[in-house]
Write a protein that holds these residues in place. Structure first.
Motif, PDB file in Angstrom:
ATOM      1  N   GLU A   1       0.844  -1.182   0.000  1.00 42.88           N
ATOM      2  CA  GLU A   1       0.000   0.000   0.000  1.00 42.88           C
ATOM      3  C   GLU A   1       0.890   1.247   0.000  1.00 42.88           C
ATOM      4  OE1 GLU A   1      -3.213  -0.496  -0.090  1.00 42.88           O
ATOM      5  OE2 GLU A   1      -4.067   1.489   0.226  1.00 42.88           O
ATOM      6  N   HIS A   2       0.679   2.109  -0.972  1.00 40.33           N
ATOM      7  CA  HIS A   2       1.437   3.351  -1.038  1.00 40.33           C
ATOM      8  C   HIS A   2       0.594   4.486  -0.485  1.00 40.33           C
ATOM      9  CE1 HIS A   2       4.226   6.349  -2.547  1.00 40.33           C
ATOM     10  NE2 HIS A   2       3.200   7.010  -3.036  1.00 40.33           N
ATOM     11  N   GLY A  34      -4.374   5.702  10.385  1.00 37.29           N
ATOM     12  CA  GLY A  34      -3.963   6.542  11.501  1.00 37.29           C
ATOM     13  C   GLY A  34      -3.107   7.710  11.056  1.00 37.29           C
ATOM     14  N   TRP A  35      -3.046   8.712  11.914  1.00 33.91           N
ATOM     15  CA  TRP A  35      -2.127   9.834  11.756  1.00 33.91           C
ATOM     16  C   TRP A  35      -1.200   9.854  12.970  1.00 33.91           C
ATOM     17  CZ3 TRP A  35      -1.576  12.859   7.513  1.00 33.91           C
ATOM     18  CH2 TRP A  35      -2.613  12.877   6.589  1.00 33.91           C
ATOM     19  N   GLU A 100      -3.035   0.317   8.996  1.00 31.99           N
ATOM     20  CA  GLU A 100      -2.973  -0.879   9.841  1.00 31.99           C
ATOM     21  C   GLU A 100      -3.884  -1.943   9.237  1.00 31.99           C
ATOM     22  OE1 GLU A 100      -4.945  -0.402  13.557  1.00 31.99           O
ATOM     23  OE2 GLU A 100      -4.425  -2.413  14.275  1.00 31.99           O
ATOM     24  N   THR A 101      -3.319  -3.096   8.903  1.00 29.42           N
ATOM     25  CA  THR A 101      -4.135  -4.187   8.377  1.00 29.42           C
ATOM     26  C   THR A 101      -5.167  -4.583   9.424  1.00 29.42           C
ATOM     27  OG1 THR A 101      -2.239  -4.972   7.106  1.00 29.42           O
ATOM     28  CG2 THR A 101      -4.089  -6.490   7.377  1.00 29.42           C
ATOM     29  N   VAL A 102      -6.407  -4.678   9.007  1.00 29.97           N
ATOM     30  CA  VAL A 102      -7.485  -4.975   9.944  1.00 29.97           C
ATOM     31  C   VAL A 102      -7.342  -6.388  10.478  1.00 29.97           C
ATOM     32  CG1 VAL A 102      -9.954  -5.255  10.216  1.00 29.97           C
ATOM     33  CG2 VAL A 102      -9.072  -3.363   8.842  1.00 29.97           C
ATOM     34  N   ASP A 115       1.401  -1.010   9.235  1.00 30.20           N
ATOM     35  CA  ASP A 115       2.195  -1.738   8.247  1.00 30.20           C
ATOM     36  C   ASP A 115       2.764  -0.850   7.150  1.00 30.20           C
ATOM     37  OD1 ASP A 115      -0.542  -3.765   8.750  1.00 30.20           O
ATOM     38  OD2 ASP A 115       1.484  -4.443   9.310  1.00 30.20           O
ATOM     39  N   TYR A 116       2.080   0.233   6.849  1.00 29.61           N
ATOM     40  CA  TYR A 116       2.493   1.099   5.743  1.00 29.61           C
ATOM     41  C   TYR A 116       2.473   2.547   6.205  1.00 29.61           C
ATOM     42  CZ  TYR A 116       1.401  -3.140   3.175  1.00 29.61           C
ATOM     43  OH  TYR A 116       1.356  -4.438   2.749  1.00 29.61           O
TER      44      TYR A 116
END
Length: 127
Positions: A1-2, A34-35, A100-102, A115-116
């Motif tokens: 994911e970019h 998220g931030w 964040e991967t759910v 994750d990204y």
């Protein structure tokens, strides 16, 4: 994911900014978003700011921004936003968007659970 952030800049204390984050790659709705921010002189400390669940059903804020910042997302556009009002000098930082991967319904406030990451956008609040 970019992920790619935009919308940072210089603003006076009390002003507002809206950060945007564009996601590309995999299915955006598979991620909580998220931030985080990293203040000057704190290069090893990435601080949680806000997070929103994949379906926008829940959100969570750091105490320092609660009532001033609002996180939102548009899954159809692969976008997440951070509306920042009543900005203070201590909000000055590089702001990062993260995915964040759910794995559960709840969002995480932990850096290691994401994750990204985007490259960040600078927000400077002058007092």
């Amino acid at each position: 994911e970019h992920l790619e952030e935009s919308g940072g800049g210089l603003v006076q204390a009390g002003g507002s900014l809206r950060l945007s984050c564009t996601a590309s790659g995999r299915t955006f709705s598979n991620y909580h978003m998220g931030w985080f921010r990293q203040a000057p002189g704190k290069e090893r400390e990435r601080e949680f700011v806000a997070a929103i669940s994949s379906s926008s059903g829940s959100s969570h804020y750091a105490d320092s921004v609660k009532g001033r910042f609002t996180i939102s997302r548009e899954n159809a556009k692969n976008m997440v936003y951070l509306q920042m009002n009543s900005l203070k000098a201590e909000d000055t930082a590089v702001y990062y968007c993260a995915a964040e991967t759910v794995q559960s319904m709840g969002v995480s406030i932990r850096v290691d659970d994401y994750d990204y990451w985007g490259q960040g956008t600078q927000v400077t609040v002058s007092s």
